[in-house]
Design a protein around this motif. Sequence first.
Motif, short mmCIF file in Angstrom:
data_model
loop_
_atom_site.label_atom_id
_atom_site.label_comp_id
_atom_site.label_asym_id
_atom_site.label_seq_id
_atom_site.Cartn_x
_atom_site.Cartn_y
_atom_site.Cartn_z
N ASN A 9 6.21 27.07 27.90
CA ASN A 9 5.02 27.34 28.71
C ASN A 9 4.01 26.20 28.58
O ASN A 9 3.38 25.81 29.56
CB ASN A 9 4.37 28.65 28.29
CG ASN A 9 5.04 29.84 28.93
OD1 ASN A 9 5.76 29.70 29.91
ND2 ASN A 9 4.80 31.02 28.38
N ASN A 10 3.84 25.66 27.38
CA ASN A 10 2.93 24.53 27.20
C ASN A 10 3.43 23.31 27.95
O ASN A 10 2.65 22.58 28.56
CB ASN A 10 2.76 24.20 25.72
CG ASN A 10 1.87 25.19 25.02
OD1 ASN A 10 1.10 25.90 25.66
ND2 ASN A 10 1.97 25.24 23.71
N LEU A 11 4.72 23.09 27.91
CA LEU A 11 5.30 21.95 28.63
C LEU A 11 5.13 22.13 30.13
O LEU A 11 4.79 21.18 30.84
CB LEU A 11 6.78 21.81 28.27
CG LEU A 11 7.51 20.63 28.92
CD1 LEU A 11 6.92 19.32 28.41
CD2 LEU A 11 8.98 20.71 28.62
N LEU A 12 5.32 23.34 30.61
CA LEU A 12 5.14 23.61 32.03
C LEU A 12 3.69 23.41 32.45
O LEU A 12 3.41 22.82 33.50
CB LEU A 12 5.60 25.04 32.35
CG LEU A 12 5.51 25.46 33.81
CD1 LEU A 12 6.47 24.64 34.65
CD2 LEU A 12 5.81 26.94 33.93
N LEU A 13 2.76 23.87 31.64
CA LEU A 13 1.34 23.69 31.93
C LEU A 13 0.96 22.22 31.93
O LEU A 13 0.28 21.74 32.84
CB LEU A 13 0.50 24.46 30.92
CG LEU A 13 -1.01 24.33 31.08
CD1 LEU A 13 -1.46 25.01 32.36
CD2 LEU A 13 -1.72 24.90 29.89
N PHE A 14 1.42 21.49 30.92
CA PHE A 14 1.12 20.06 30.84
C PHE A 14 1.71 19.31 32.03
O PHE A 14 1.05 18.44 32.61
CB PHE A 14 1.66 19.49 29.52
CG PHE A 14 1.46 18.01 29.39
CD1 PHE A 14 0.19 17.50 29.17
CD2 PHE A 14 2.52 17.14 29.50
CE1 PHE A 14 -0.01 16.14 29.06
CE2 PHE A 14 2.33 15.78 29.39
CZ PHE A 14 1.07 15.28 29.17
N THR A 15 2.91 19.64 32.42
CA THR A 15 3.56 18.97 33.54
C THR A 15 2.83 19.27 34.85
O THR A 15 2.63 18.37 35.67
CB THR A 15 5.03 19.41 33.65
OG1 THR A 15 5.65 19.23 32.39
CG2 THR A 15 5.76 18.61 34.68
#
Length: 126
Positions: A9-15
């Motif tokens: 989820n953090n990676l998706l948000l950052f992307t």
Amino acid sequence: MKKFYYQNNNLLLFTSVLFFVILIPTPAQGLCIGPEACGILGATFLSIITIPICLLAFLLVFWPKTRTLLQGFAILPGFMAILTGYLMVIRVNRFDLFYVPLIHVCLMTAMIIVGRLTSKNTESQV
């Protein structure tokens, strides 16, 4: 297993934030078709950044000891009045955009006047 899902989820948000930041300037580049348009666009973007900073500096009004700092912060809208006046009014010959440097001058004047107030002045006026 739950930590792995949280990391995704953090990676998706950052992307998604990264794509948002990368793709936003594309329409703005289309507005910059000449030196005059780039001057107006640059001055507008700088005004968008500096006016909220100056309004946040007005929070120093609540403490009498920090009111004198407002006179120091008045340099920012004063500089922006000169810069936007040059970029938007003088360089481009757009005298209809005179209100943008005028906003900065009014903000600078208000910061200087409020910065010179002391507790004695405010008590005598009440």
